[in-house]
Scaffold this motif. Sequence first.
Motif, mmCIF file in Angstrom:
data_model
loop_
_atom_site.group_PDB
_atom_site.id
_atom_site.type_symbol
_atom_site.label_atom_id
_atom_site.label_comp_id
_atom_site.label_asym_id
_atom_site.label_seq_id
_atom_site.Cartn_x
_atom_site.Cartn_y
_atom_site.Cartn_z
ATOM 1 N N SER A 1 -4.862 11.567 2.806
ATOM 2 C CA SER A 1 -4.951 11.486 1.339
ATOM 3 C C SER A 1 -4.532 12.821 0.734
ATOM 4 C CB SER A 1 -6.348 11.038 0.872
ATOM 5 O OG SER A 1 -7.280 12.043 1.118
ATOM 6 N N PHE B 1 -2.309 10.121 -1.479
ATOM 7 C CA PHE B 1 -2.694 8.712 -1.541
ATOM 8 C C PHE B 1 -4.192 8.593 -1.794
ATOM 9 C CE2 PHE B 1 0.820 6.333 1.024
ATOM 10 C CZ PHE B 1 1.786 6.959 0.258
ATOM 11 N N GLU B 2 -4.585 7.482 -2.411
ATOM 12 C CA GLU B 2 -6.002 7.219 -2.692
ATOM 13 C C GLU B 2 -6.550 6.212 -1.694
ATOM 14 O OE1 GLU B 2 -8.169 8.107 -5.162
ATOM 15 O OE2 GLU B 2 -6.703 9.593 -5.877
ATOM 16 N N ARG C 1 -5.586 2.112 3.411
ATOM 17 C CA ARG C 1 -6.468 0.970 3.643
ATOM 18 C C ARG C 1 -6.617 0.771 5.153
ATOM 19 N NH1 ARG C 1 -6.373 -4.284 0.553
ATOM 20 N NH2 ARG C 1 -4.506 -3.443 -0.436
ATOM 21 N N ARG D 1 -1.722 3.925 -1.302
ATOM 22 C CA ARG D 1 -3.085 3.528 -0.990
ATOM 23 C C ARG D 1 -3.334 3.620 0.507
ATOM 24 N NH1 ARG D 1 -3.083 -1.243 -4.621
ATOM 25 N NH2 ARG D 1 -1.908 -2.157 -2.905
ATOM 26 N N GLU E 1 -8.179 2.951 -0.664
ATOM 27 C CA GLU E 1 -8.379 1.660 -1.335
ATOM 28 C C GLU E 1 -9.888 1.456 -1.493
ATOM 29 O OE1 GLU E 1 -9.673 -2.393 -0.623
ATOM 30 O OE2 GLU E 1 -9.483 -0.898 0.995
ATOM 31 N N ASP F 1 0.829 -1.205 0.000
ATOM 32 C CA ASP F 1 0.000 0.000 0.000
ATOM 33 C C ASP F 1 0.866 1.260 0.000
ATOM 34 O OD1 ASP F 1 -2.315 -1.449 -0.076
ATOM 35 O OD2 ASP F 1 -2.759 -1.291 2.068
#
Length: 443
Positions: free
Chosen positions: A201, A206-207, A180, A178, A209, A173
């Motif tokens: 984020s 970051f995105e 998560r 990501r 998940e 990740d």
Amino acid sequence: MPDVHAQSNSRATHASHSGEMVLARLPEISGGAQLLRVVAGRQDAELIGGATRDLLLARTPKELDVVVESGAELLAQELAAALADAGASSDAGLQRGAHERFETAFVSWREGRIDITTRRGESYPSPGSLPDVRAGSPDDDLRRRDFTVNAIAVGLAGPRRAQLRSAPHSLEDLEAGRLRILHERSFLDDPTRLLRLARYSARLGFEPEQRTAQLAAEALRAGALGSVSPARIGAELRLALREEDPVGSLVALAELGVLGALDPPLSFSEQLARGGLAALPADGRSDPLLLASLLVSLDPGDGAAREAATKAFLDRLEFAASDRERATRAALRAPALVAALAAARSPSQLRRSVRGEPLEAIALAAAMDELQPPAPAASAARRWLDELRHVRLQVTGDDLLSAGVAPGPEVGRLLDALLDMVLDGKLGDSREAQLQAALGART
Ligand code: ATP
């Protein structure tokens, strides 16, 4: 099978390489060298959380998070002594504290901070409540964390030196950018993680998940934020406002649906916030301005009731009184200021239109007006903020008294009239001309 071995070997090599990288970068961070020295004789200390995440990403962590089996307070004492030896003396703000019940401790100084926690497991007696805390194994301590990228630990010394321990998916990740959560109930257990999700984020780019995004949306729809104390939501909002890119954090909070799920719901205009910050001079305060840009979205009601409701909302979120006052005033005054600024026909009228108003209110008014060009109020506001408010008289009240003006309100009135004349360009900069003009304005 050989393939599997090859893969796990290469992962292990990759992991120890990463651990070495963290340890190699640590001395570059304030307090990092002292930390390594002080824990050299211990077997149990690991660097964890945001510090490990940031060092693996080659970012500079804001603080160092350390986890130990026991003796958090003693470690803080030893660190404080090492930092004092290294020159972070008390006049550089060296402080130390401990929380006996949670077995946590910290050392902070002007350029840094080290938080030490004792490994623990947590369970949530009810959604949104503070967790019950018990002593925990290293794995429990990873599992209690918010996101996989924050659940990576690196051994600092002893046989586990440079070894990485992490929750499943953590390293992939981190590499993929990501966010998560660690288990399906995470957002319900602690809904402040919804705000943390937005903050990370925005900061890390970051995105969330896919499943995490889905669970966040479900938690918000189910009213999870209602189960957590407003003070804790307020604390997370304050962290968002103090990020390097606070507007980015607010955009992420709005997109995630967090702002719209507050009580009362807030909406956010990025253009308004950025415009306000662009107009705000260096001596203004960005936190209350951004807060005000959110508060203008509250339902317009009648003046006094709206003011009371706005202040009560900020009180529930436990904003400091000074921020509450500045933000409320800016939010409530900015719309009327737009009209007053646009109506000002001269610099002296401009001064009257903004008299007593905080810089944040004027900057927010400028940004509101800029949403609708040609924005005459915005140019007036900028002229005031950038230029006219700095104009100073060559004459003081003492000069007027020496020239025979009687002590009392007349002195203030004359200085006021004089400033109007100077602003409107009716007088030069000479002290004598200003003194004569002030005396000539006597009634
Ligand atoms: P920052 O870079 O903003 O300091 P951080 O990741 O170090 O971020 P902290 O708030 O200092 O965050 O917390 C340290 C660590 O504690 C986090 O990395 C995370 O592992 C854990 N943590 C903090 N808050 C929570 C929470 N609400 N739920 C679960 N774990 C948390």
